[in-house]
Design an enzyme around this catalytic site. Structure first.
Site, PDB file in Angstrom:
ATOM      1  CE1 TYR A 175      -3.147   3.321   0.544  1.00 62.22           C
ATOM      2  CE2 TYR A 175      -1.628   3.400   2.496  1.00 62.22           C
ATOM      3  CZ  TYR A 175      -2.930   4.263   1.195  1.00 62.22           C
ATOM      4  OH  TYR A 175      -3.061   4.725   1.313  1.00 62.22           O
ATOM      5  N   GLY A 230      -5.593   5.584  -0.717  1.00 60.93           N
ATOM      6  CA  GLY A 230      -6.891   5.461   0.003  1.00 60.93           C
ATOM      7  C   GLY A 230      -7.290   4.633  -1.349  1.00 60.93           C
ATOM      8  CG  HIS A 254      -1.695  14.977   0.340  1.00 57.16           C
ATOM      9  ND1 HIS A 254      -2.066  14.118  -0.498  1.00 57.16           N
ATOM     10  CD2 HIS A 254      -3.623  14.796   0.531  1.00 57.16           C
ATOM     11  CE1 HIS A 254      -2.629  13.084  -0.225  1.00 57.16           C
ATOM     12  NE2 HIS A 254      -3.491  13.883   0.276  1.00 57.16           N
ATOM     13  CG  ASN A 295      -0.402   7.457   6.202  1.00 58.85           C
ATOM     14  OD1 ASN A 295      -0.463   6.435   6.312  1.00 58.85           O
ATOM     15  ND2 ASN A 295      -1.587   8.279   6.678  1.00 58.85           N
ATOM     16  NE  ARG A 325     -15.914  28.200  51.034  1.00 59.98           N
ATOM     17  CZ  ARG A 325     -17.898  27.429  50.873  1.00 59.98           C
ATOM     18  NH1 ARG A 325     -18.452  25.453  51.473  1.00 59.98           N
ATOM     19  NH2 ARG A 325     -18.321  28.283  50.755  1.00 59.98           N
TER      20      ARG A 325
END
Length: 542
Positions: A58, A65, A88, A200, A303
């Site tokens: 891959y 994708g 990208h 990635n 408090r």
């Protein structure tokens, strides 16, 4: 991890949040450990063997994708990596700050240094060369959904490593290829998997997470300081921070915050312990009714401050654990197991832990803004401030013509409340806004970078609240008589007064806020507090 003066050696396993903060803040000398280089080369050799076998891998010999079913020959693998980066390059929004970019590159280098990504040492060397020469890619902040990693922002890093795109170098924006020439090094020529390994992963999200965490930890300490000063301004009961109380509800952060405020109030002549508060009023004896000189219980924002601030302490503790695991993880895909000689496809690029951590952290930090704004309201409001002037205006002698003309910190409280509201608005969780993208391949995504950016933005707003709060508390101590304050709070008052004068007439105070905000963000306030305490380190946050 080995440390030298101004040097850091990364090995993929022992990087700390504090290391990243140090490198993000400026110049660095970062090197790759020899042991890491061995692992890196072993995984790269396995990658080459598997490519030569002809099996589909891959993102190496297949498309990305939902294009995973399209296999390419080994001759095309290098060009595939360049195209991955180029398609990208579509980020939008503001350019990420320099500290975020430095942190991103360091974290990415360290994650790849674990040695399971199938890349060359040269890729990490290229990243570190950019870090060490402070040549910073221009990274738009928007465009990542946090799975499959921070693809869009990290592509701007990869582009610079490959000698493309533009970087800032010596206060100029220049083509990356020119900067590589000037520093005397060649850019990285990508081979199979190099681009995918660079983009990635979760490193852009993690950079925001690290910096937001560091700011949150500093804000915890400042909120404790603010609470101590508010207790003094309001003539409070320091017994609210007694060890016995918090030992009965032993959340570690709550106990630590109570101890910090207790230490800050040591020897105060304004905030008194429970016994001294009770002793200010005669015993009721036979009388049926007696009004006390001073209330034995403060309002919740004082408090219960350890219960609010301590929650952020405890949140920061587990956030730090998660973030340090993330920045020392192999968070790309696929991964190469050199020991067993196989490649694995998985989803380590998913930013699930980061998004959950940042969604939680920003809620806690925004709560600090709300807490401090409520304290400030008590201090400026003459109905609740136990004898301070309304809105902390100066005290004018009888007949002084200025009486009635001044409104002191009225506008400051309004501004503080507006900023606190904006911080609270920013707490919407990003993790629940997953979108299905990339042809339903990325059908469940983390949104980690959005949560990280939100967390840092919330922290920046809370820093503004702290600055206004501290200015008001200094004014209140001036009105009370700062000589009666605790030594530690008196010392912080002196630091602020060395830069910002007491308010004697209404004036513009935006410049005052900016001065104190610089003390907050530079770390000078916390450093002075440590100096006054006579210690090198405070009660650790987390």
């Amino acid at each position: 991890m080995q440390h030298q003066r101004n040097a850091l050696v990364i090995d993929g396993r022992t990087l700390r949040v504090d290391d990243v903060v140090d490198v993000a803040s400026g110049g660095a000398d970062v090197r790759l450990a020899g042991s890491a280089a061995v692992r890196i080369e072993q995984s790269r050799e396995l990658k080459q063997t598997l490519i030569d076998s002809g099996q589909p891998i891959y993102g190496v010999t297949t498309g990305f994708g939902d294009s995973v079913t399209r296999q390419i020959s080994s001759a095309k693998t290098a060009e595939l990596q360049r195209n991955l980066v180029r398609y990208h390059l579509n980020g939008t929004g503001p350019i990420a700050a320099a500290d975020v970019v430095r942190a991103t590159m360091l974290i990415r280098a360290n994650c790849l240094a674990r040695g399971a990504s199938g890349i060359r040492v040269a890729v990490i060397d290229g990243l570190l060369a950019l870090v060490n020469h402070d040549a910073l890619p221009l990274i738009p902040e928007r465009g990542s959904v946090g799975a499959s990693g921070d693809l869009v922002p990290l592509c701007y890093v990869a582009s610079a490593v490959f000698g493309e795109g533009r970087v800032t170098y010596r206060n100029e924006t220049r083509p990356a290829t020119d900067v590589w020439t000037e520093i005397g090094l060649p850019p990285v020529v990508p081979e199979a998997k190099d681009g995918l390994a660079l983009i990635n992963g979760t490193s852009f999200s993690a950079a925001f997470a690290v910096l937001a965490l560091a700011e949150a930890e500093r804000l915890v300490r400042l909120a404790e300081l603010c609470t101590a000063m508010a207790s003094e301004a309001l003539l409070g009961n320091s017994g609210h921070f007694a060890p016995f109380i918090h030992a009965q509800k032993p959340h570690p952060g709550q106990q630590a915050s109570a101890a910090a405020v207790r230490e800050l109030l040591a020897d105060s002549g304004l905030a008194l312990d429970h016994g001294r508060v009770v002793g200010l009023t005669d015993r009721i004896g036979e009388r049926g009714y007696l009004k006390q000189e001073r209330s034995i219980q403060d309002r919740y924002s004082v408090r219960c401050a350890p219960h609010v601030i301590g929650m952020v302490r405890d949140t920061a503790a587990w956030v730090r654990q998660w973030v340090e695991i993330e920045i020392n993880s192999t968070n790309d895909n696929p991964l190469f197991d050199a020991g067993d000689g196989i490649v694995h496809s998985g989803g380590n690029f998913y930013g699930g832990h980061l998004v959950q951590a940042m969604d939680a952290l920003k809620v806690g930090v925004a709560n600090l803004a709300d807490l401090l704004d409520r304290q400030l309201e008590l201090v400026v409001d003459e109905k609740f401030n136990n004898g301070l002037t309304p809105n902390l205006v100066p005290r004018f002698a009888a007949g002084d013509w200025r009486a009635g003309l001044h409104h002191g910190f009225k506008g400051m409280q309004i501004a503080c409340s507006a900023i606190a509201a904006e911080a609270l608005k920013g707490t919407m969780p990003a993790s629940v806004f997953s979108r299905s993208t990339e042809a339903h391949n990325q059908d469940k995504v983390s949104m980690a970078p959005i949560a990280g950016r939100d967390a840092r933005a919330v922290a920046a707003l809370v820093e503004e609240v702290v600055a206004i709060h501290l200015l008001a508390m200094c004014q209140a101590l001036d009105l009370r008589g700062v000589e009666n304050a605790a030594p530690l709070t008196r010392g912080i008052h002196a630091l602020i007064r060395s830069r910002v004068p007491e308010l004697t007439d209404d004036r513009a105070m935006d410049g005052d806020i900016a001065v104190v905000l610089h003390l907050v963000r530079s770390g000078a306030l916390v450093a002075e507090l440590d100096r006054l305490r006579g210690r090198g380190q405070a009660i650790p946050v987390g």
